[in-house]
Design a protein around this motif. Structure first.
Motif, short mmCIF file in Angstrom:
data_model
loop_
_atom_site.label_atom_id
_atom_site.label_comp_id
_atom_site.label_asym_id
_atom_site.label_seq_id
_atom_site.Cartn_x
_atom_site.Cartn_y
_atom_site.Cartn_z
N LEU A 187 0.83 -1.27 0.05
CA LEU A 187 0.11 -0.16 -0.01
C LEU A 187 0.90 1.23 -0.15
O LEU A 187 2.05 1.24 0.36
CB LEU A 187 -1.03 0.04 1.18
CG LEU A 187 -1.87 -1.10 1.40
CD1 LEU A 187 -2.83 -0.71 2.62
CD2 LEU A 187 -2.78 -1.29 0.15
N ALA A 213 -6.92 1.10 -5.03
CA ALA A 213 -6.20 -0.11 -4.67
C ALA A 213 -5.39 -0.73 -5.99
O ALA A 213 -4.31 -1.09 -5.94
CB ALA A 213 -7.22 -1.11 -4.25
N ASN A 255 -2.31 2.14 -6.61
CA ASN A 255 -1.26 1.94 -5.63
C ASN A 255 -1.03 3.44 -5.23
O ASN A 255 0.09 3.59 -4.78
CB ASN A 255 -0.23 1.44 -5.90
CG ASN A 255 -0.32 -0.16 -4.96
OD1 ASN A 255 -1.09 -0.26 -3.87
ND2 ASN A 255 0.22 -1.02 -5.70
N GLN A 294 -7.23 3.04 -0.27
CA GLN A 294 -6.23 2.08 0.49
C GLN A 294 -6.35 2.45 1.95
O GLN A 294 -5.89 1.69 2.72
CB GLN A 294 -4.78 2.30 0.01
CG GLN A 294 -4.55 1.82 -1.47
CD GLN A 294 -3.21 1.92 -1.84
OE1 GLN A 294 -2.32 2.46 -1.05
NE2 GLN A 294 -2.94 1.47 -3.07
N SER A 304 -7.56 -0.16 4.40
CA SER A 304 -7.09 -1.51 4.58
C SER A 304 -5.67 -1.53 5.67
O SER A 304 -5.34 -0.33 5.62
CB SER A 304 -6.25 -1.97 3.01
OG SER A 304 -7.23 -2.06 2.27
N ARG A 337 -2.15 -1.69 6.63
CA ARG A 337 -0.90 -1.44 5.92
C ARG A 337 0.21 -2.23 6.48
O ARG A 337 0.58 -2.10 7.71
CB ARG A 337 -0.42 0.03 5.57
CG ARG A 337 0.82 0.35 4.93
CD ARG A 337 1.11 1.76 4.97
NE ARG A 337 2.09 2.19 3.98
CZ ARG A 337 3.40 2.34 4.19
NH1 ARG A 337 3.73 1.99 5.62
NH2 ARG A 337 4.19 2.50 3.29
#
Ligand code: AKG
Ligand code: FE2
Length: 163
Positions: free
Chosen positions: A53, A76, A79, A135, A138, A140
């Motif tokens: 990430l 995602a 990136n 991201q 999520s 990392r």
């Protein structure tokens, strides 16, 4: 420098203070997305970073202009940056995301290289912020290897063959 000189200060079988860090950063609440790791340079010779990430940002020297993002919002799939390079963070122009690419590592030079080269090579200023776009939802993970000179090596400018 004679060929192999830097390698001779970093032999794999000699004692040194190399460090490995594995950092897990769960998603932060949207109202409390502070900088995860404040701005710094790394201490060793070379840092090798593995992450999926985004979130790593480098401070751009004033003479480097960031590339323009090709897509409006990092997600995602993109990136966090474009073309494997750096992407400007709209809010803060001097900071740019470094995009992790599949199968690649990110390499930073550390302060020991500044000493060895008397400032010819520089250690970049970087920090870790919340991952960009989607991201941010999520977790990392970041695997960081700090390679340092051998314990017996004195941190000073190395003299080349020319003087
Ligand atoms: O997690 C990252 O992407 C970078 C971490 C870092 O800069 C450090 O540990 O020195
Ligand atoms: Fe760092």
């Amino acid at each position: 420098l004679p060929p192999g000189h830097l390698e001779s200060l970093h032999r794999l079988d000699a004692p040194s203070g190399d460090q490995v860090r594995f950092v897990k950063a769960p998603p932060q609440p949207p109202k409390d997305r502070r900088t995860a790791l404040g701005e710094h340079t790394d201490f060793g010779s070379v840092t090798v970073l593995f992450n999926r990430l985004g979130g790593l940002q480098v401070r751009l020297p004033s003479h480097i202009k960031p590339i323009t993002p090709a897509s409006p919002a990092p997600d995602a799939n993109t990136n966090g940056a474009v073309n494997g390079s750096v992407e400007v963070n709209g809010a803060e122009e001097n900071w740019a995301y470094v995009r992790p690419l599949p199968g690649h590592a990110i390499v930073n030079l550390g302060d020991a290289m500044v000493k060895f080269t008397a400032g010819v090579l520089r250690s970049n200023i970087h920090r870790v912020v919340n991952p960009p776009g989607e991201q941010a939802e999520s977790t990392r993970y970041s695997l960081v290897y700090f390679a340092r000179p051998e314990d017996e090596v004195v941190l000073r400018a190395l003299r080349g063959e020319g003087g």
